[in-house]
Design a protein around this motif. Sequence first.
Motif, mmCIF file in Angstrom:
data_model
loop_
_atom_site.group_PDB
_atom_site.id
_atom_site.type_symbol
_atom_site.label_atom_id
_atom_site.label_comp_id
_atom_site.label_asym_id
_atom_site.label_seq_id
_atom_site.Cartn_x
_atom_site.Cartn_y
_atom_site.Cartn_z
ATOM 1 N N SER A 152 -77.690 -70.479 -75.965
ATOM 2 C CA SER A 152 -77.227 -71.797 -75.525
ATOM 3 C C SER A 152 -75.783 -72.020 -75.951
ATOM 4 N N GLU A 153 -75.456 -71.662 -77.176
ATOM 5 C CA GLU A 153 -74.086 -71.814 -77.656
ATOM 6 C C GLU A 153 -73.121 -70.950 -76.836
ATOM 7 N N GLN A 154 -73.543 -69.731 -76.518
ATOM 8 C CA GLN A 154 -72.719 -68.863 -75.675
ATOM 9 C C GLN A 154 -72.504 -69.494 -74.305
ATOM 10 N N LEU A 155 -73.572 -70.025 -73.741
ATOM 11 C CA LEU A 155 -73.475 -70.629 -72.418
ATOM 12 C C LEU A 155 -72.547 -71.839 -72.423
ATOM 13 N N TYR A 156 -72.627 -72.672 -73.455
ATOM 14 C CA TYR A 156 -71.719 -73.819 -73.534
ATOM 15 C C TYR A 156 -70.262 -73.353 -73.551
ATOM 16 N N ASP A 157 -69.967 -72.305 -74.312
ATOM 17 C CA ASP A 157 -68.599 -71.774 -74.351
ATOM 18 C C ASP A 157 -68.176 -71.247 -72.986
ATOM 19 N N GLU A 158 -69.062 -70.493 -72.338
ATOM 20 C CA GLU A 158 -68.741 -69.935 -71.032
ATOM 21 C C GLU A 158 -68.593 -71.029 -69.971
ATOM 22 N N ILE A 159 -69.399 -72.070 -70.071
ATOM 23 C CA ILE A 159 -69.298 -73.204 -69.148
ATOM 24 C C ILE A 159 -67.941 -73.892 -69.323
ATOM 25 N N ASP A 160 -67.524 -74.079 -70.574
ATOM 26 C CA ASP A 160 -66.207 -74.677 -70.827
ATOM 27 C C ASP A 160 -65.089 -73.848 -70.207
ATOM 28 N N LYS A 161 -65.196 -72.530 -70.342
ATOM 29 C CA LYS A 161 -64.174 -71.646 -69.763
ATOM 30 C C LYS A 161 -64.187 -71.711 -68.237
ATOM 31 N N ALA A 162 -65.378 -71.763 -67.651
ATOM 32 C CA ALA A 162 -65.484 -71.857 -66.192
ATOM 33 C C ALA A 162 -64.887 -73.172 -65.695
ATOM 34 N N LEU A 163 -65.125 -74.241 -66.417
ATOM 35 C CA LEU A 163 -64.539 -75.535 -66.050
ATOM 36 C C LEU A 163 -63.019 -75.494 -66.162
ATOM 37 N N ALA A 164 -62.523 -74.902 -67.235
ATOM 38 C CA ALA A 164 -61.075 -74.840 -67.452
ATOM 39 C C ALA A 164 -60.370 -74.022 -66.375
ATOM 40 N N SER A 165 -61.052 -72.969 -65.915
ATOM 41 C CA SER A 165 -60.438 -72.105 -64.899
ATOM 42 C C SER A 165 -60.760 -72.556 -63.478
ATOM 43 N N GLY A 166 -61.650 -73.527 -63.334
ATOM 44 C CA GLY A 166 -62.014 -74.020 -62.004
ATOM 45 C C GLY A 166 -62.954 -73.106 -61.239
ATOM 46 N N ASP A 167 -63.701 -72.274 -61.961
ATOM 47 C CA ASP A 167 -64.630 -71.325 -61.337
ATOM 48 C C ASP A 167 -65.972 -72.018 -61.087
ATOM 49 N N GLU A 168 -66.118 -72.577 -59.884
ATOM 50 C CA GLU A 168 -67.321 -73.354 -59.569
ATOM 51 C C GLU A 168 -68.575 -72.485 -59.503
#
Length: 60
Positions: A29-45
């Motif tokens: 879950s912690e990994q996913l939260y980090d990856e979700i933040d990165k996807a949001l920052a890069s605009g990767d829908e």
Amino acid sequence: MDKMKVTYEVMLGLAAEMVWDAALRKHRSEQLYDEIDKALASGDEVAFRSLTDELRLIIS
């Protein structure tokens, strides 16, 4: 007494599995939260949707 010892060992094994499973879920879950933040920052829908779907499965 031997039957109680076996039962106790089985229960300890199950408790250990439950702790291990919870730790793995928390870590992922912690990994996913980090990856979700990165996807949001890069605009990767696409990545965002995929990661949030996986997170929903883990949480539920």
